[in-house]
Design an enzyme around this catalytic site. Structure first.
Site, mmCIF file in Angstrom:
data_model
loop_
_atom_site.group_PDB
_atom_site.id
_atom_site.type_symbol
_atom_site.label_atom_id
_atom_site.label_comp_id
_atom_site.label_asym_id
_atom_site.label_seq_id
_atom_site.Cartn_x
_atom_site.Cartn_y
_atom_site.Cartn_z
ATOM 1 N N HIS A 1 34.770 36.320 51.357
ATOM 2 C CA HIS A 1 34.769 36.724 49.939
ATOM 3 C C HIS A 1 35.644 37.959 49.794
ATOM 4 C CE1 HIS A 1 30.452 35.027 49.831
ATOM 5 N NE2 HIS A 1 31.085 34.326 48.928
ATOM 6 N N HIS B 1 37.611 33.653 46.066
ATOM 7 C CA HIS B 1 37.746 34.346 44.765
ATOM 8 C C HIS B 1 39.086 35.084 44.640
ATOM 9 C CE1 HIS B 1 33.624 33.215 44.336
ATOM 10 N NE2 HIS B 1 33.189 34.097 45.212
ATOM 11 N N TYR C 1 24.460 32.085 55.018
ATOM 12 C CA TYR C 1 24.093 33.383 55.578
ATOM 13 C C TYR C 1 22.597 33.605 55.689
ATOM 14 C CZ TYR C 1 24.304 34.507 50.550
ATOM 15 O OH TYR C 1 24.161 34.493 49.196
ATOM 16 N N GLN D 1 21.490 28.386 46.964
ATOM 17 C CA GLN D 1 21.489 28.808 45.558
ATOM 18 C C GLN D 1 21.245 27.635 44.601
ATOM 19 O OE1 GLN D 1 24.974 31.333 45.028
ATOM 20 N NE2 GLN D 1 24.344 32.602 46.749
ATOM 21 N N HIS E 1 33.592 25.781 49.127
ATOM 22 C CA HIS E 1 32.718 26.971 49.120
ATOM 23 C C HIS E 1 31.356 26.638 48.554
ATOM 24 C CE1 HIS E 1 32.006 31.208 49.554
ATOM 25 N NE2 HIS E 1 31.646 31.345 48.302
ATOM 26 N N ARG F 1 22.654 39.082 41.716
ATOM 27 C CA ARG F 1 22.534 39.075 43.174
ATOM 28 C C ARG F 1 21.115 39.467 43.608
ATOM 29 N NH1 ARG F 1 25.947 42.405 47.742
ATOM 30 N NH2 ARG F 1 24.576 44.100 47.151
ATOM 31 N N HIS G 1 27.094 27.799 48.853
ATOM 32 C CA HIS G 1 25.901 28.474 49.374
ATOM 33 C C HIS G 1 24.748 27.552 48.962
ATOM 34 C CE1 HIS G 1 28.377 32.036 49.890
ATOM 35 N NE2 HIS G 1 28.632 32.093 48.606
ATOM 36 N N ASP H 1 30.383 26.891 45.004
ATOM 37 C CA ASP H 1 29.796 28.213 45.220
ATOM 38 C C ASP H 1 28.298 28.274 44.899
ATOM 39 O OD1 ASP H 1 29.340 30.926 45.475
ATOM 40 O OD2 ASP H 1 31.045 31.572 44.301
ATOM 41 N N HIS I 1 31.224 37.709 55.721
ATOM 42 C CA HIS I 1 30.815 37.585 54.317
ATOM 43 C C HIS I 1 31.804 38.211 53.354
ATOM 44 C CE1 HIS I 1 28.768 38.571 50.545
ATOM 45 N NE2 HIS I 1 28.144 37.434 50.743
HETATM 46 C C1 NGQ Z 1 27.055 35.249 47.916
HETATM 47 N N1 NGQ Z 1 28.215 34.952 45.841
HETATM 48 O O1 NGQ Z 1 27.196 35.655 49.057
HETATM 49 O O2 NGQ Z 1 26.318 34.307 47.644
HETATM 50 C C2 NGQ Z 1 27.828 35.924 46.816
HETATM 51 C C3 NGQ Z 1 26.985 36.982 46.181
HETATM 52 C C4 NGQ Z 1 27.678 39.050 47.391
HETATM 53 C C5 NGQ Z 1 29.355 35.115 45.204
HETATM 54 N N2 NGQ Z 1 30.101 36.099 45.576
HETATM 55 C C6 NGQ Z 1 26.596 38.083 47.086
HETATM 56 N N3 NGQ Z 1 29.709 34.321 44.230
HETATM 57 O O3 NGQ Z 1 28.854 38.782 47.165
HETATM 58 O O4 NGQ Z 1 27.355 40.131 47.876
HETATM 59 ZN ZN ZN Z 2 30.352 32.794 47.730
#
Ligand code: NGQ
Ligand code: ZN
Length: 455
Positions: A234, A271, A122, A62, A57, A83, A59, A322, A208
């Site tokens: 997620h 998660h 994304y 980030q 996982h 976020r 992204h 992540d 997502h």
């Molecule tokens: C993400 N990250 O998509 O990067 C998410 C945050 C969300 C994590 N969940 C954004 N750790 O979940 O809406």
């Molecule tokens: Zn994530």
């Protein structure tokens, strides 16, 4: 990919530790033989060989905000305020920036002992939300970064449609993420085309979350895909997410997913932090892997995954970095075990049984769960698997006098990344004596991107 014949004084094989081993890797990067003794032309690699880990996982974008969200805000800080900050950073990245950031990240992953990454991407569109002329552009930049670093990749383009449960409109900060079924399937088709026959690439999808995709929309997207396509989502990371899901559907997120879909081993629930005992059992027996990201989950204040119950029920686990606040299989497995010790006030909470090593139990579970989650033929030093190997530094004083499970536990619970000396992916020697073969030029481009982004 490279043919190679590697000799190790000690290696963790599918059936356990073995001393004095030669691993033969064919030109296509696959292991063809594992045999005792040193074959004459084998290259001796000092250290302790273990299968390199899949990182399920990521992204990648980030990576460029690390350390910049650790200052208290005006009100109470939470996952949701983080976020917002993350969206602000995500709006700045150009395709070129993303490639530079991802390449640096992938080098860091390799140096930590990962050999493959599941890129849950994304950022689809331009900063103002207009699609690029070539819509898969941002994902292709990730693949280019992976190619430069040499890491195997399962690219998981993200389906993102809504701003909240039940089809709420997206927020302005989400404008780069949004696709409909047709535009999404076109991106998927193009990435599949680009990956066909490539020994290091697989393609999956990442709806997502149930916040961002309704079950109906997800069904439309899943229907035309090949049956083995990995699906990562997620799920139930935050208490507010569970409450919103209950308010909207009368079910908790894991209940909703299990009710709406035939969840099986092709699924990875990222998660799955907040589950009742019944959900924990049901997810475990569904065959889905729990994609755990323990250091990010700690950093974001998510909560504690019920790992003891989940693994007792036979649930498969895999690990990911992540947000990349920490990039280290050792530290993520350590954090996973410590979360359970703190919760249950015990020690060796996740060891397979009396006398079993906790590090070995966790490492082997994350290898097999991760390889399956990414649909990558890795995770064991055995004929027929890709030659993805990490080598621990037996010369480090921390490992003096240690071998087998004791060495693995010392790495995971104490030494961490500093003990990873060499890494091979498909037989290519990418990390040699703690240095990645292209790390200088990749770091130079990364620094230039940071200067452009002015962080
Ligand atoms: C993400 N990250 O998509 O990067 C998410 C945050 C969300 C994590 N969940 C954004 N750790 O979940 O809406
Ligand atoms: Zn994530």
């Amino acid at each position: 990919m490279q043919s190679a014949k590697l000799h190790f004084a000690s290696a963790l094989l599918a059936h356990g530790w073995q001393r004095d081993v030669t691993v033969t890797c064919a030109g296509n990067g696959m292991i063809t033989a594992v045999a005792g003794g040193r074959e004459g032309d084998a290259q001796h690699v000092p250290g302790i060989a273990i299968p390199a880990m899949p990182n399920i996982h990521s992204h990648a974008h980030q990576r460029f905000m690390l350390g910049l969200a650790e200052r208290a805000g005006p009100g109470a800080d939470s996952f949701w305020t983080w976020r917002e900050a993350m969206y602000g950073f995500a709006l700045k990245l150009s395709p070129e920036d993303l490639e530079a950031v991802a390449a640096q990240l992938y080098v860091e992953m390799l140096k930590a002992g990962f050999a493959a990454v599941g890129e849950f991407q994304y950022l689809h569109h331009q900063p103002d939300g207009t699609p690029y002329e070539d819509p898969p552009r941002m994902r292709l930049r990730c693949l280019a970064a992976a190619g430069r670093a040499g890491i195997a990749t399962t690219i998981l383009p993200t389906l993102y449609a809504d701003g909240g449960f039940g089809g709420q409109p997206p927020q302005p900060g989400q404008r780069r993420f949004i696709n409909g079924v047709d535009s999404f399937l076109k991106i998927f088709a193009r990435l599949s085309e680009e990956s066909k026959g490539h020994p290091l690439r697989r393609v999956g999808i990442s709806p997502h979350s149930l916040r961002a995709v309704t079950p109906d929309l997800l069904r439309e997207v899943v229907a035309p895909l090949p049956g083995e396509t990995p699906i990562h989502i997620h799920l139930a990371e935050q208490v507010k997410e569970v409450e919103d899901c209950l308010a909207h559907s009368g079910l908790r997120p894991v209940e909703l997913l299990l009710q709406e879909f035939d969840v099986s081993a092709r699924w990875t629930a990222i998660h799955a932090t907040h589950m009742t005992k019944a959900e924990t059992q049901a997810l475990a027996i569904s065959g889905a892997a729990a994609g755990l990201c323990p250091t990010t989950e700690a950093n974001l204040g998510d909560g504690i995954f019920p790992a003891v119950d989940f693994t007792k029920a036979g649930g498969a686990i895999a690990i990911g970095s992540d947000s990349h606040i920490t990039v280290s299989p050792a530290e993520d497995l350590r954090m996973l075990e410590y979360s359970q010790r703190l919760q249950h006030r015990t020690r060796n909470a996740l060891a397979a049984g009396p006398g079993q090593s906790t590090g070995r139990t966790l490492y082997e579970k994350a290898l097999s769960g991760g390889a399956r989650s990414l649909c990558q033929n890795m995770g064991a030093i055995a004929p027929g698997r890709r030659c993805d190997i990490a080598v621990l530094d037996a010369g480090n004083p921390l490992l003096a006098g240690r071998e087998g499970d004791a060495a693995l536990d010392t790495w995971i619970f104490s030494g961490g990344n500093a003990l990873v000396k060499d890494v091979f992916v498909a037989g290519r020697h990418l990390v040699k004596d703690r240095r990645h073969i292209h790390e200088d030029e990749i770091a130079r481009d990364f620094r230039a991107a940071l200067r452009r982004l002015d962080t």
